[in-house]
Design a protein around this motif. Structure first.
Motif, PDB file in Angstrom:
ATOM      1  N   SER A  41      55.556  38.925  51.352  1.00  0.00           N
ATOM      2  CA  SER A  41      54.865  39.246  52.590  1.00  0.00           C
ATOM      3  C   SER A  41      53.365  39.297  52.350  1.00  0.00           C
ATOM      4  O   SER A  41      52.900  39.260  51.201  1.00  0.00           O
ATOM      5  N   HIS A  42      52.593  39.410  53.451  1.00  0.00           N
ATOM      6  CA  HIS A  42      51.138  39.510  53.342  1.00  0.00           C
ATOM      7  C   HIS A  42      50.694  40.832  52.735  1.00  0.00           C
ATOM      8  O   HIS A  42      49.503  41.010  52.447  1.00  0.00           O
ATOM      9  N   ARG A  43      51.622  41.746  52.514  1.00  0.00           N
ATOM     10  CA  ARG A  43      51.277  43.001  51.854  1.00  0.00           C
ATOM     11  C   ARG A  43      51.302  42.860  50.331  1.00  0.00           C
ATOM     12  O   ARG A  43      50.851  43.759  49.617  1.00  0.00           O
ATOM     13  N   ASP A  44      51.858  41.747  49.844  1.00  0.00           N
ATOM     14  CA  ASP A  44      51.912  41.498  48.406  1.00  0.00           C
ATOM     15  C   ASP A  44      50.564  40.962  47.910  1.00  0.00           C
ATOM     16  O   ASP A  44      49.786  40.396  48.679  1.00  0.00           O
ATOM     17  N   ARG A  45      50.335  41.116  46.622  1.00  0.00           N
ATOM     18  CA  ARG A  45      49.125  40.579  46.000  1.00  0.00           C
ATOM     19  C   ARG A  45      49.460  39.990  44.631  1.00  0.00           C
ATOM     20  O   ARG A  45      50.318  40.503  43.902  1.00  0.00           O
ATOM     21  N   VAL A  46      48.747  38.904  44.323  1.00  0.00           N
ATOM     22  CA  VAL A  46      48.783  38.347  42.976  1.00  0.00           C
ATOM     23  C   VAL A  46      47.405  38.581  42.370  1.00  0.00           C
ATOM     24  O   VAL A  46      46.385  38.286  42.994  1.00  0.00           O
ATOM     25  N   TYR A  47      47.386  39.145  41.154  1.00  0.00           N
ATOM     26  CA  TYR A  47      46.131  39.456  40.477  1.00  0.00           C
ATOM     27  C   TYR A  47      46.037  38.660  39.174  1.00  0.00           C
ATOM     28  O   TYR A  47      47.037  38.509  38.468  1.00  0.00           O
ATOM     29  N   THR A  48      44.837  38.172  38.859  1.00  0.00           N
ATOM     30  CA  THR A  48      44.622  37.531  37.566  1.00  0.00           C
ATOM     31  C   THR A  48      43.465  38.223  36.856  1.00  0.00           C
ATOM     32  O   THR A  48      42.493  38.647  37.484  1.00  0.00           O
ATOM     33  N   ALA A  49      43.571  38.343  35.527  1.00  0.00           N
ATOM     34  CA  ALA A  49      42.506  38.904  34.700  1.00  0.00           C
ATOM     35  C   ALA A  49      41.675  37.753  34.157  1.00  0.00           C
ATOM     36  O   ALA A  49      42.170  36.931  33.390  1.00  0.00           O
ATOM     37  N   ASP A  50      40.406  37.696  34.569  1.00  0.00           N
ATOM     38  CA  ASP A  50      39.545  36.541  34.295  1.00  0.00           C
ATOM     39  C   ASP A  50      38.555  36.893  33.187  1.00  0.00           C
ATOM     40  O   ASP A  50      37.579  37.619  33.407  1.00  0.00           O
ATOM     41  N   GLN A  51      38.788  36.367  32.007  1.00  0.00           N
ATOM     42  CA  GLN A  51      38.106  36.841  30.807  1.00  0.00           C
ATOM     43  C   GLN A  51      36.607  36.578  30.777  1.00  0.00           C
ATOM     44  O   GLN A  51      35.825  37.448  30.403  1.00  0.00           O
ATOM     45  N   TRP A  52      36.162  35.375  31.136  1.00  0.00           N
ATOM     46  CA  TRP A  52      34.741  35.055  30.973  1.00  0.00           C
ATOM     47  C   TRP A  52      33.902  35.481  32.171  1.00  0.00           C
ATOM     48  O   TRP A  52      32.706  35.728  32.022  1.00  0.00           O
ATOM     49  N   SER A  53      34.481  35.575  33.352  1.00  0.00           N
ATOM     50  CA  SER A  53      33.724  36.054  34.515  1.00  0.00           C
ATOM     51  C   SER A  53      33.837  37.563  34.688  1.00  0.00           C
ATOM     52  O   SER A  53      33.162  38.149  35.535  1.00  0.00           O
ATOM     53  N   ASN A  54      34.706  38.206  33.875  1.00  0.00           N
ATOM     54  CA  ASN A  54      34.905  39.661  33.931  1.00  0.00           C
ATOM     55  C   ASN A  54      35.262  40.125  35.341  1.00  0.00           C
ATOM     56  O   ASN A  54      34.724  41.109  35.858  1.00  0.00           O
TER      57      ASN A  54
END
Length: 502
Positions: free
Chosen positions: A49-62
């Motif tokens: 659903s639109h209440r879900d989120r996908v998160y990524t940890a971006d190493q060089w852009s912090n």
């Protein structure tokens, strides 16, 4: 007139991969729903659903990139730090090398590990605001909440212990001594055991959650384990070995015997488990092959190979197991995969050099959930190159469908870039140099950028920093140079074995 010499000052950065874990408030009535790590084989699925989120940890852009999974829409980023060289200042107070992540059992807290600043950030999923930052020991790599939400276990990979944080106060309450270089912790679905693999020592330890005692030791086929996952039925534990390109499976219960060793491929990165209508499957990112490989957990048969793009790293399933997401470390993209067909559904942009990824069902209970998010900004800017074998003194012509053995990304930081090369196809345990040549075929005098040694699979992740994009593209009145890989050392090199593709 004297010829100007271009010099790149290499900065060697030890990559420490990190997966984050969740921080949650403590409750005895936490819902056991969705996929692992907090779901079991009989838990109800959570529809996308639109209440879900996908998160990524971006190493060089912090940064932490935030995506709505329904339509794979980029919502923005949570900025935890600045890029280079701003983060080199002695007065800098932000986070460095955003690397690992996870979420709390109640899905209200995102946990983000930054390996360069030795920190664990606790972020409110509804508002994207940082609630607290806990500083731990040298180079933490992964962190995860216990299934009851009472503790957060942080593997301090630069030392020899797991830092146990209180799930409510976020303060360290004790340390569990383990072999040098603990890589990641994952817990059994019933919350009885914590499984801690190592990145420096060929041993995975089994620790009781109740009293923090080591009750089992599993021998790893090689030392470098970055990632580990438990099946929702509580029967198996899978872990990856990045240095040898293998994946191992052991019995989740005493005596914790090895059940299977799989040859998965160079730069085997992360693994996660999906339970859907077709069964239970292990999805493994193979960075050196730009693939996700899929294996059954009942008979260990490989059932699919999914080509996704440059250097897949973190991977995590949706709450109903119908999708799985992977982040492309050298491709600046989040890739959505249909797990029922094992086909790519689409991609969306993310920050620089994704390391870990997590999918949080019902992360935003109400409102748009976009507070505090900013645009990608400079994190969108990257140049992608590839290196191919050198044949008959020239770059080899790849056949249709054949991939280049080495992908290179130049992540813009302003006037300089972080160069990251995912190198494969070389001799195992040999010394090489990444260099610049004034000749597209790799002839003539070379300017070394970074020396490296391949692992047992003939692969390596190579990093350096400098105004390299301007040089390899011949910009700003600079004489164009070309990236090459040569056997040997900075002081003495042989003929190039890989050269920049035209």
């Amino acid at each position: 007139m004297k010829r100007k010499v271009f010099v790149v000052m290499p900065i060697t950065i030890t990559l420490v991969m990190a997966l984050l874990i969740p921080v949650s408030f403590v409750t005895t009535t936490t819902a056991r729903a969705g996929q692992v790590p907090f779901g079991t084989a009989t838990s109800p699925d959570i529809p996308i659903s639109h209440r879900d989120r996908v998160y990524t940890a971006d190493q060089w852009s912090n940064t932490v990139t935030v995506t709505d999974p329904v339509d794979n829409k980029l919502l923005g980023v949570i900025r935890l730090g600045e890029t280079t060289p701003a983060n080199l200042s002695p007065l800098y107070s932000g986070q460095v090398l955003v690397h690992g992540m996870g979420f709390s059992p109640d899905h209200r807290t995102l946990l983000v590990v930054s390996i360069g600043s030795n920190s664990v950030a606790f972020i409110d999923t509804a508002t994207n605001a940082v609630k607290h930052i806990t500083y731990v020991g040298r180079s933490p790599h992964e962190a995860f909440y216990t299934p009851d939400g009472k503790e957060v276990w942080v593997t301090v990979r630069g030392e020899n212990y797991v830092s146990v944080l209180d799930g409510t106060s976020y303060q360290e309450k004790m340390r569990i001594t383990v072999p040098n270089g603990p890589g990641m912790t994952i817990f059994s679905p019933d919350g009885k055991y914590g499984y801690v693999c190592s990145s420096f020592t060929p041993e995975t330890d089994v620790i009781t959650v109740a009293d923090h005692k080591i009750v089992g030791r599993v021998t790893q086929a090689s030392p470098f384990c970055p990632n580990i996952a438990a099946t929702p039925d509580g029967k198996q534990v899978w872990f990856t070995l990045k240095d040898t390109g293998k994946t191992e499976v052991f019995d989740a219960h005493p005596p914790f015997s090895i059940l299977k060793t799989l040859d998965t491929g160079p730069i085997t990165n992360h693994i996660n488990i999906v339970h859907n209508a077709h069964g239970t499957f292990a999805y493994i990112t193979i960075g050196g092959l730009n693939e996700v490989k899929v294996f059954r957990t009942d008979n260990f048969a490989q059932v699919a190979t999914i080509l996704v793009g440059a250097l897949p790293h973190g991977i995590w399933p949706s709450g109903d197991g119908t999708r799985i997401y992977t982040g492309l470390e050298n491709g600046d993209s989040l890739v959505a995969i249909n797990t029922l067909t094992n086909k790519v559904l689409g991609t969306s942009p993310i920050g620089q050099a994704c390391q870990a990824i997590t999918y949080v069902p019902n992360a935003v209970p109400s409102s748009a959930g976009t507070q505090g998010l900013t645009s990608l900004g400079i994190a969108e800017q990257a140049t992608h190159l590839s290196l191919v074998p050198r044949e008959n003194g020239k770059p080899a012509q790849l056949k249709s469908g054949q991939q280049a053995p080495t992908s290179v990304s130049l992540f813009d930081q302003g006037q300089v870039q972080v160069l990251q090369a995912a190198v494969t196809g070389l001799a195992p345990k040999h010394s090489y140099v990444l260099a610049l040549s004034s000749d597209p075929n790799g002839n003539g005098t070379l300017e070394p950028l970074e020396a490296f040694t391949t692992n047992q699979a003939g692969a390596a992740i190579v990093n350096t920093v400098g105004p390299i994009r301007q040089v390899v593209q011949g910009q700003e009145n600079m004489t164009r140079r070309y990236l090459v890989i040569v056997p040997g050392t900075v002081q003495q090199q042989s003929a190039p074995v890989q050269v920049q593709a035209p």
